[in-house]
Design a protein around this motif. Structure first.
Motif, PDB file in Angstrom:
ATOM      1  N   LEU A   1      47.901  37.780  58.192  1.00  0.00           N
ATOM      2  CA  LEU A   1      48.842  38.506  57.333  1.00  0.00           C
ATOM      3  C   LEU A   1      48.223  38.795  55.972  1.00  0.00           C
ATOM      4  N   TYR A   2      47.489  37.836  55.450  1.00  0.00           N
ATOM      5  CA  TYR A   2      46.814  38.026  54.163  1.00  0.00           C
ATOM      6  C   TYR A   2      45.831  39.191  54.239  1.00  0.00           C
TER       7      TYR A   2
ATOM      8  N   TYR B   1      44.339  33.796  46.643  1.00  0.00           N
ATOM      9  CA  TYR B   1      44.480  34.672  45.482  1.00  0.00           C
ATOM     10  C   TYR B   1      45.571  35.704  45.731  1.00  0.00           C
ATOM     11  N   ASN B   2      46.557  35.734  44.842  1.00  0.00           N
ATOM     12  CA  ASN B   2      47.672  36.681  44.908  1.00  0.00           C
ATOM     13  C   ASN B   2      48.473  36.570  46.210  1.00  0.00           C
TER      14      ASN B   2
END
Length: 286
Positions: A202-203, A229-230
């Motif tokens: 998903l990332y 990250y984010n």
């Protein structure tokens, strides 16, 4: 429907048992028992998905033509994203079935499919699958499910819980891999910290312009949880207040896909109904 026979060709193994120092004969064996352990450990860590969930891959067992005694190669596994199969388990004391959804796997062989399965400590099917050797033949029936993707939809909201992400993940991949589709996708995924299924996938998919997602992770100390990250995470449950406030932005005629346990799906469905969503555009998947 016909029952098809599939052979287990890959599964997440149980962790290998580390040998004791006394298990080595110190004779310079090649490979040494510790070399074998290290290789098994590497394979286990590579195949591990989440703490309680495993990926199992099955391949169709080619049947021989009764007249010619030649293998038939005409069968292909045909199913639509979001559809599921039923696995039938036969033990000496019982027989039972469970539903599992094939997931998208890039470059997978034509006669193979992969499912994600949560292994419960005392579950009947979990016990059956844990002890199922590689190359064992299994019986499957399907596919089931009448949901069909409309690639002309402008927006889709997907709401998943736990392993309920499986059918939605396949639908997401089908849409994102269709270069002629411009549907915007929003996923809300509710899970425990140890079972963020497809977290890496998903990332990576978030780089698509038309896909965004949000993880709702419960039962975890957010200060101790390693994040990317984010990475979009809310450390709480998806509640009715968040649903109501954010569904207003979606539009009551936009399709919503839901998958999780019965209580979860019923709660989401009731909230959508209270928000005056068009019930014809609410799809509960298995």
């Amino acid at each position: 429907m016909t029952i098809f026979c599939y052979q287990l060709c890959n599964k997440k193994m149980n962790p290998p048992i580390k040998p004791q120092e006394s298990d080595c004969c110190n004779s310079g064996c090649n490979p040494c028992i510790f070399d074998v352990y290290e290789e098994q450990l590497k394979r286990f860590l590579k195949e591990k998905h989440t703490k309680n969930c495993s990926l199992f891959t099955f391949e169709y067992v080619k049947q021989k033509n009764e007249n010619t005694n030649k293998e038939c190669h005409t069968l292909s596994i045909i199913y639509k994203p979001g559809q599921h199969f039923l696995l039938k388990a036969n033990t000496k004391d019982d027989h039972f079935t469970r539903a599992y959804t094939p997931i998208f796997v890039e470059n997978q062989k034509m006669l193979q499919f992969t499912v994600v399965i949560k292994l419960y400590p005392n579950g009947k099917m979990s016990k059956y699958l844990r002890t199922l050797p590689i190359d064992s033949e299994t019986l499957w029936r399907g596919p089931y499910g009448d949901f069909v993707i409309n690639f002309n939809w402008k927006n889709i909201t997907l709401i998943a819980q736990g392993t309920g992400i499986a059918p939605l993940y396949s639908i997401i991949c089908a849409i994102l891999n269709n270069e002629d589709c411009y549907t915007k996708l929003t996923l809300w995924f509710c899970c425990h910290s140890e079972n963020v299924i497809f977290r890496t996938e998903l990332y990576d998919l978030a780089h698509f312009w038309n896909f965004k997602y949000l993880l709702f992770i419960s039962n975890v100390n957010k200060e101790e949880f390693p994040t990317k990250y984010n990475e979009p995470i809310i450390f709480s449950r998806l509640d009715a207040t968040y649903l109501s406030n954010n569904l207003e932005k979606v539009g009551t005629d936009s399709p919503v896909l839901i998958c999780g346990n019965k209580l979860f799906c019923d709660t989401i469905y009731d909230t959508l109904h209270e928000c005056k969503f068009n019930v014809d555009n609410i799809f509960v998947l298995k």
